[in-house]
Design an enzyme around this catalytic site. Structure first.
Site, PDB file in Angstrom:
ATOM      1  N   TYR A  53      43.498  45.371  48.384  1.00 39.95           N
ATOM      2  CA  TYR A  53      42.200  45.493  47.722  1.00 39.95           C
ATOM      3  C   TYR A  53      41.785  46.952  47.547  1.00 39.95           C
ATOM      4  O   TYR A  53      42.103  47.815  48.361  1.00 39.95           O
ATOM      5  CB  TYR A  53      41.119  44.768  48.527  1.00 39.95           C
ATOM      6  N   LEU A 222      30.306  32.809  42.356  1.00 40.98           N
ATOM      7  CA  LEU A 222      29.351  32.996  41.263  1.00 40.98           C
ATOM      8  C   LEU A 222      30.071  33.215  39.934  1.00 40.98           C
ATOM      9  O   LEU A 222      29.472  33.653  38.958  1.00 40.98           O
ATOM     10  CB  LEU A 222      28.416  34.178  41.569  1.00 40.98           C
ATOM     11  N   GLY A 224      32.286  35.353  38.773  1.00 37.29           N
ATOM     12  CA  GLY A 224      32.247  36.686  38.187  1.00 37.29           C
ATOM     13  C   GLY A 224      30.866  37.148  37.800  1.00 37.29           C
ATOM     14  O   GLY A 224      30.721  38.023  36.936  1.00 37.29           O
ATOM     15  N   LEU A 227      27.086  33.003  37.250  1.00 39.97           N
ATOM     16  CA  LEU A 227      26.160  32.070  37.889  1.00 39.97           C
ATOM     17  C   LEU A 227      25.122  32.796  38.754  1.00 39.97           C
ATOM     18  O   LEU A 227      24.416  32.161  39.528  1.00 39.97           O
ATOM     19  CB  LEU A 227      26.946  31.082  38.757  1.00 39.97           C
TER      20      LEU A 227
END
Length: 343
Positions: A53, A222, A224, A227
C-alpha cells in the site's frame, strides 16, 4: 464506538476499521498521521494496511509525489502509532508484487517470511495481530501457506490469520486444512469488497462465513465515495479511478441518488446509512473506510452509532439484490442483480 469479536480470535475490533491503502497520496503523510491520532481518539482500534500500500504506481495521481518518492503506507502507520501500539489491532497482508525479482510476490514460504520481517520493521512492532493472504496464489498450495502462517504464529510474529479476496470455496478449504492438520492458522476473517452496490459476497461467501464463524471485513464499503457524498462525482479522481480503473456507470449513480434521497428523508448522512446497512449484514464485523481527511474519518466513524430500523434496512436491501449462486425450484424468481432505481 461499537466493537465486535473478530471471528474466533477473541480479539475485539471497532466496527469501523481505518484503511491505509492511499496513505502518502491522499492523505499525505502528515495528514495521515493526524487521521491515525483522531481515529484512536474516536475509539477506532482496528487498522488495515498491506506490504504494497501507498507507494505503488497504481496509486499515482496528480498533485502527489510519484511512487518512487513515496513511503510505504506501513511505514507511515508505524510512525503514527509510536507510543500507542498496544491500543490497536493491526492487520496487514502479503502477496503483492514488491520488487522486480520473480520471487518478489506470492504466498510461498520464502516470500511470506521475508514480507513478515519487512512489515514488522516498517510498522515498528514485534507482532502483527491479523495477517492476510492478499489474493490467492495459484502457484503455491494453500497447505504450504497455512503451514508458514502456523510457524509464524508459534514464533509470536502473527496472532491470527485472514484471507483477502478469496472465494468461499478457498476459505472453506483453508478451514478444512487447518482443522485436519491441527494448525493454529485457521482463518478468522475474510476481507472482501462489499457494499450496497457490489454484493457478490452474498452469493456464497457470506453464508459460508456465518456458518463457520469467520468474520467478513468489507473494503470499499462506500464504493469509492459514491455512497458517502454525491459531490464525489465532481472530483477529478473518484471511485476505482484511484486505482487506474473506470468511473461509475449510470446504474450505480442511480442507486446512489436513491440512497441520498432516503438518507435525507431519515435525517441521516449518506455514509451513515450505507455503513449502518453494511454493518447489519450477517458475519460483518468491521468495515474498512479510507478517509482522506480527519473530517471524513469523523463522518465515517459516526455510522457505528447508527441503528437502522428493519423497515429502513429493507428499503436499502431491495435497491440491488445479488442472486444466490444456487437457485431452487421453490425459491421463486431471481431478483435483478443491478440497480433498478430510476435516475
Amino acid at each position: 464506538m461499537e466493537y465486535s469479536v473478530l471471528g474466533r480470535s477473541g480479539m475485539r475490533v471497532s466496527r469501523i476499521c481505518l484503511g491505509t491503502a492511499t496513505f502518502g497520496v491522499a492523505p499525505d503523510p502528515r495528514e495521515a498521521e493526524r487521521i491515525v491520532d483522531a481515529a484512536l481518539d474516536l475509539g477506532v482500534n482496528f487498522v488495515d494496511t498491506a506490504d504494497v500500500y501507498g507507494n505503488m504506481p497504481v496509486f499515482d495521481r496528480a498533485g502527489a509525489p510519484p511512487a518512487a518518492e513515496r513511503e510505504p503506507a506501513e511505514q507511515i502507520l508505524g510512525r503514527a502509532l509510536r507510543g500507542r501500539r498496544d491500543e490497536v489491532v493491526i492487520a496487514t497482508k502479503s502477496n503483492g508484487i514488491t520488487g522486480l525479482g520473480v520471487n518478489d510476490r506470492g504466498l510461498s514460504r520464502r516470500h511470506v517470511i521475508r514480507q513478515v520481517e519487512e512489515s514488522l520493521r516498517r510498522l515498528e512492532t514485534d507482532w502483527i495481530d491479523l495477517y492476510y493472504a492478499h489474493d490467492p496464489d495459484p502457484d503455491t498450495p494453500l497447505e504450504e501457506t497455512l503451514a508458514v502462517y502456523d510457524d509464524l504464529n508459534r514464533q509470536g510474529k502473527i496472532r491470527a490469520v485472514g484471507l483477502s479476496n478469496h472465494p468461499a470455496w478457498r476459505v472453506t478449504h483453508a478451514l478444512w486444512v487447518a482443522d485436519e492438520r491441527r494448525l493454529a492458522s485457521a482463518p478468522v476473517a475474510a476481507e472482501v469488497k462489499y457494499n450496497l452496490v457490489d454484493r457478490a459476497v452474498e452469493r456464497e461467501l457470506a453464508a459460508a462465513a456465518e456458518q463457520f464463524g469467520v468474520s467478513i471485513v468489507p473494503y470499499a464499503p462506500l464504493h469509492g465515495g459514491l455512497l458517502a457524498d454525491l459531490a464525489v462525482l465532481d472530483r477529478e479522481t473518484s471511485g476505482d479511478q484511484r486505482f487506474g480503473a473506470p468511473g461509475f456507470p449510470p446504474a450505480e449513480i442511480a442507486l446512489a441518488h436513491e440512497v441520498d434521497r432516503l438518507s435525507r428523508e431519515w435525517g441521516l448522512e449518506m455514509q451513515q446509512v450505507a455503513l449502518a446497512w453494511l454493518l447489519s449484514r450477517p458475519a460483518v464485523a468491521s468495515a474498512i473506510v479510507g478517509p482522506e481527511s480527519v473530517d471524513e474519518l469523523r463522518a465515517d466513524a459516526s455510522a457505528a452509532e447508527v441503528e437502522l430500523s428493519a423497515e429502513q434496512l429493507d428499503a436499502l436491501t431491495v435497491l440491488a439484490v445479488e442472486p444466490p449462486a444456487f437457485h431452487h425450484a421453490g425459491d421463486g424468481p431471481r431478483q435483478p442483480s443491478s440497480a433498478s432505481v430510476d435516475a
